[in-house]
Scaffold this active site. Sequence first.
Site, PDB file in Angstrom:
ATOM      1  N   SER A 258       0.788  -1.236   0.000  1.00 54.22           N
ATOM      2  CA  SER A 258       0.000   0.000   0.000  1.00 54.22           C
ATOM      3  C   SER A 258       0.819   1.284   0.000  1.00 54.22           C
ATOM      4  O   SER A 258       0.242   2.368  -0.023  1.00 54.22           O
ATOM      5  CB  SER A 258      -0.963   0.006   1.194  1.00 54.22           C
ATOM      6  OG  SER A 258      -2.033  -0.866   0.955  1.00 54.22           O
TER       7      SER A 258
ATOM      8  N   LYS B 204       0.013   3.795  -2.640  1.00 51.00           N
ATOM      9  CA  LYS B 204      -0.983   4.868  -2.540  1.00 51.00           C
ATOM     10  C   LYS B 204      -0.362   6.259  -2.453  1.00 51.00           C
ATOM     11  O   LYS B 204      -1.063   7.259  -2.583  1.00 51.00           O
ATOM     12  CB  LYS B 204      -1.905   4.579  -1.348  1.00 51.00           C
ATOM     13  CG  LYS B 204      -2.784   3.363  -1.612  1.00 51.00           C
ATOM     14  CD  LYS B 204      -3.399   2.762  -0.368  1.00 51.00           C
ATOM     15  CE  LYS B 204      -4.150   1.477  -0.737  1.00 51.00           C
ATOM     16  NZ  LYS B 204      -4.538   0.694   0.429  1.00 51.00           N
TER      17      LYS B 204
ATOM     18  N   SER C  46      -5.864   3.431   4.712  1.00 56.39           N
ATOM     19  CA  SER C  46      -5.359   2.661   3.571  1.00 56.39           C
ATOM     20  C   SER C  46      -6.465   1.915   2.840  1.00 56.39           C
ATOM     21  O   SER C  46      -6.321   0.745   2.471  1.00 56.39           O
ATOM     22  CB  SER C  46      -4.271   1.676   4.028  1.00 56.39           C
ATOM     23  OG  SER C  46      -3.449   1.305   2.952  1.00 56.39           O
TER      24      SER C  46
ATOM     25  N   LYS D 239       3.458   6.646   5.000  1.00 55.12           N
ATOM     26  CA  LYS D 239       2.553   5.564   4.596  1.00 55.12           C
ATOM     27  C   LYS D 239       3.049   4.187   5.013  1.00 55.12           C
ATOM     28  O   LYS D 239       4.230   3.870   4.907  1.00 55.12           O
ATOM     29  CB  LYS D 239       2.364   5.592   3.070  1.00 55.12           C
ATOM     30  CG  LYS D 239       1.260   4.656   2.579  1.00 55.12           C
ATOM     31  CD  LYS D 239      -0.117   5.144   3.005  1.00 55.12           C
ATOM     32  CE  LYS D 239      -1.219   4.134   2.732  1.00 55.12           C
ATOM     33  NZ  LYS D 239      -1.245   3.020   3.708  1.00 55.12           N
TER      34      LYS D 239
END
Length: 427
Positions: free
Chosen positions: A91, A94, A146, A251
């Site tokens: 993720s 992202k 997320s 992140k």
Amino acid sequence: MFRKNCIGKVFFAFLILLFIFTSCPTYGDDLNEEETFSSFSEIEDTLTQETSSNSSSKTIDLNSRSCVVIDRLSQTILYGKNEKNKVKMASTTKIMTAIVVLENTSLDKTVQASKKAAGTGGSRLGLKTGDKITIRDLLYGLMLCSGNDAAVCLAESVAGSVLDFSNLMNEKAQSLGLSNTHFESPHGLDSAEHYTTAYELAVLSDYALKNSTFLNIVGTKNYTVTINGYPKTLSNTNELLGNLNGVYGIKTGFTNGANRCLVTACKRGNMDIICVVLGADTKNFRTKDSIKLIEYTFKTFEYFNIKDFISESITKWQNNHPNFFLIEKGQSNFIEITIDDWIEKTPIIPIKKDLIPGIEATISLQSYHQAPLNQADKIGQLEISSQGTNIKTLNLFSNTTIKKNNLLDYMFCFFKSYPNQLQQCLF
């Protein structure tokens, strides 16, 4: 009758197995049920003990398969482990999703979740088919909890489809020079041609953090979005945010193929860094590795004004070598030395603290040249080093244009030098 019972039992067993295998999710990020996670204070205590017992060691014991720390000011790699190997990114994908959205649509636009978006598995914002939500709130759902459903909803809203949005992501990667990065989705669930490197992910993160909206989103601990007019409070999955001094984003990530990943931005004083860890076995390991790298960096490095040091070194050298150059058939024998453009772009760099006291400049120049000599012609090199460690090698150039002598120059030299030094007029 016996045969029918056996068939029934086999069929029932098959249904149980089918339920077990289909109910095991492929996570798209860190969920609370993913694993047992030590408290942040327990991790800090463990790391303090490790640091104390290994205070003389210069190595960093890391679980993560690849990692990197870069200095945002100079773009210098301060620490790396397999930092240019292609790996899955989960993720942390992202980061690119968010920046492509921010650069291609309005934040206040209200969109509707499709069936495809609502049905996306893994970590979720919790969208249902037909839900109405703004792009801004989708971005918070993307980066804080997320949400894979938020990622697909954003992709479809901006580009019409996941495929077309992935093309936008790849175009952006190419424009940033990320030659070892490729995207197949906006969420980062495992797929064969979805990869990056720790270094390129750090470069991407540095770019994204220059966007003020992105910076605000990833630095937010808790946020309330509105779905169909109803509020929903989100919490950031980044365990370092609000817990480690100086951390301001960015992140987390987890898939079965990528393992645990974390990109962290941290600033203390005037030093600003990005730390990327990819492929850690557990959430505890990724947290520990990130803390180790961050603490190592701030403990080990210090900013040094290399531009001033080089300028002073060149001036001192020229003062000590006034008649060094000989320009055959040139109108002058004086060359003003200049450095390449790198020094203007990067006047201050991080250097290991223990190297700064012994830092020195070694200047190597070609003394003999033929006229004409043009401005920006290379004339040598300058090496910055300390204790036998090369810090930087730069090219040196002429900052002077020296034309070739013409007939009038020779005549002037003849009368000026007659009768004792006529030979010098030949050069």
